[in-house]
Design an enzyme around this catalytic site. Sequence first.
Site, mmCIF file in Angstrom:
data_model
loop_
_atom_site.group_PDB
_atom_site.id
_atom_site.type_symbol
_atom_site.label_atom_id
_atom_site.label_comp_id
_atom_site.label_asym_id
_atom_site.label_seq_id
_atom_site.Cartn_x
_atom_site.Cartn_y
_atom_site.Cartn_z
ATOM 1 N N LYS A 68 0.813 -1.214 0.000
ATOM 2 C CA LYS A 68 0.000 0.000 0.000
ATOM 3 C C LYS A 68 0.851 1.271 0.000
ATOM 4 O O LYS A 68 0.383 2.336 -0.358
ATOM 5 C CB LYS A 68 -0.946 0.000 1.203
ATOM 6 C CG LYS A 68 -0.250 0.215 2.537
ATOM 7 C CD LYS A 68 -1.294 0.575 3.597
ATOM 8 C CE LYS A 68 -0.692 1.080 4.879
ATOM 9 N NZ LYS A 68 0.032 0.069 5.667
ATOM 10 N N HIS A 196 1.902 -3.461 14.162
ATOM 11 C CA HIS A 196 2.508 -2.408 13.346
ATOM 12 C C HIS A 196 2.531 -1.160 14.210
ATOM 13 O O HIS A 196 1.484 -0.666 14.602
ATOM 14 C CB HIS A 196 1.670 -2.200 12.079
ATOM 15 C CG HIS A 196 2.111 -1.034 11.248
ATOM 16 N ND1 HIS A 196 3.440 -0.743 11.028
ATOM 17 C CD2 HIS A 196 1.412 -0.084 10.590
ATOM 18 C CE1 HIS A 196 3.530 0.328 10.263
ATOM 19 N NE2 HIS A 196 2.316 0.754 9.988
ATOM 20 N N GLU A 273 7.199 -6.188 7.867
ATOM 21 C CA GLU A 273 6.483 -5.752 6.679
ATOM 22 C C GLU A 273 6.751 -4.266 6.500
ATOM 23 O O GLU A 273 6.115 -3.424 7.141
ATOM 24 C CB GLU A 273 4.989 -6.025 6.878
ATOM 25 C CG GLU A 273 4.208 -6.048 5.597
ATOM 26 C CD GLU A 273 2.726 -5.954 5.864
ATOM 27 O OE1 GLU A 273 2.084 -5.134 5.213
ATOM 28 O OE2 GLU A 273 2.234 -6.692 6.730
HETATM 29 C C1 LIG Z 1 1.248 0.109 6.209
HETATM 30 C C2 LIG Z 1 1.633 -1.033 7.035
HETATM 31 C C3 LIG Z 1 2.979 -1.373 7.170
HETATM 32 C C4 LIG Z 1 4.120 -0.576 6.566
HETATM 33 O O1 LIG Z 1 4.393 0.550 7.313
HETATM 34 P P1 LIG Z 1 5.666 1.488 7.013
HETATM 35 O O2 LIG Z 1 5.744 2.366 8.185
HETATM 36 O O3 LIG Z 1 5.387 2.201 5.741
HETATM 37 O O4 LIG Z 1 6.850 0.613 6.920
HETATM 38 C C5 LIG Z 1 3.289 -2.489 7.928
HETATM 39 N N1 LIG Z 1 2.336 -3.242 8.526
HETATM 40 C C6 LIG Z 1 1.025 -2.926 8.409
HETATM 41 C C7 LIG Z 1 0.010 -3.765 9.091
HETATM 42 C C8 LIG Z 1 0.632 -1.822 7.676
HETATM 43 O O5 LIG Z 1 -0.656 -1.517 7.583
#
Ligand SMILES: *Cc1c(COP(=O)(O)O)cnc(C)c1O
Length: 460
Positions: A68, A196, A273
């Site tokens: 995304k 996250h 991720e």
């Molecule tokens: C958007 C998202 C990420 C990536 O986050 P960044 O800060 O851009 O690295 C990782 N995990 C989840 C669940 C996300 O929604």
Amino acid sequence: MTGCLDDLDITMVEEGFTTKDLLETLLKEASQRGSREAFFVADLGDVVKKHLRLLKALPRVKPFYALKCNRSKEVVHLLAGLGVGFGCAKKPELALVKSAGVPVDRIICTGPCKQMSHIRYAASQGVQLMTFDNEVELGKVAKSHPSARMILSLATDESRSSGCPSVRFGATLKSCRQLLETAKDMNVEVVGVSFHIGSGCTDPQMFTQSIADARLVFEMGAELGYKMHLLDIGGGFPGAEEAKGRFEEATNVVNSALDLYFPEGCGVEIIAELGRYYVDSAFTFMINIVAKKEVPLDQPGSDDDDPGGKKSFVYHLNDGVYGSFSSVIFNNTCPVPILHKKLSPDSPLYSSSLWGPTGDGLDRIAEGMDLPELHVGDWLIFETMGAYTGPASSSLSGAQPSRIHYAMSRVAWQAVQLLQGKLLPPEEEDQECTCAPLSCGWEITDTLCVTPVFAPASIM
Ligand SMILES: *Cc1c(COP(=O)(O)O)cnc(C)c1O
């Protein structure tokens, strides 16, 4: 071969020729054509550099890419070729990753509220890993994708993160036992835990807290008879080159917390991720001033002898927050331009604001900046524009997204081929040393296709 880059339109940048030189060439060509269209230059070598840096900084973590953040096909094919996995929230994202040849065990269906049709599509494609944080989602998956392998998303302490919408999602630690029990009743398999900390999070201690929380959920799972074996530590790592120190700080915190709560040999596979980290610094945006207005500055205390104190300027650019500058709204960023035109260092400065082309009151890119007087037709350069910007969004304003020129240095290209095993490591002069992995700089392991022991200095 996954992630074939050979078919994509990428300019090979030879040694001694930088992305900046390419940018100059493109600007010159644009002015010869009389074109004022905004465009991006993406240095894919920078993505490769980030990947190598990551492997070195988080040796126990397998990287995934959060699609995304930037859905560029070139980035996806490059990362696929490097053995990176993918987090996809939507059907088109899944389709893009599948088209890059990524095996299904390297794809996770993320996204807190999945449409039924997307769950069914994932099932039809054989994608099993999916995240969930509530019973409704669990019920949807139990119905449409009974063979899914679920990852329970934990909420993080959002009070410490800087306004990323994703931190509103996730199950609280308190609700986890109930969720795991419900999953059991529904006969849904739960294989791991994710969290996250939020994009743009500045407190690396958030990782420690979340990894500790995840440990507790693993224990709850074990009590209920689950054999959980996957921990996804999400993203939140900074992507700007200037933030390299903060990145190192965060990875040190992660490594210590992992050693404490998920020590080596504990049987848990760790993945991250990442979105912003991979792409932010690779993308540079060139944009043109299309309109200019002088407005009186009635600021109390402005000095009459200071020409900058008397007037200010409003500039309109040919893209705004409904396009490539969406991060101004979504991530609260304050983009700072570099002037392409060389001006004398003692040009007077004026309070200036930058607006998008729509005339909408929300379409404000930046305000209160001290800039020399600029003119219609001048180019502005914005660096570190790869994450959650134009290439990421389908333009909300309905305008054509800006063109992206991709480039990669030959050194980076060779590093990719080394990682893919297409190129043999450089020959050592001293034949006796060739067996030592350090002498060639690359060591083959079975986790990712290749792990660099150290990367060529020219690309790190
Ligand atoms: C958007 C998202 C990420 C990536 O986050 P960044 O800060 O851009 O690295 C990782 N995990 C989840 C669940 C996300 O929604």
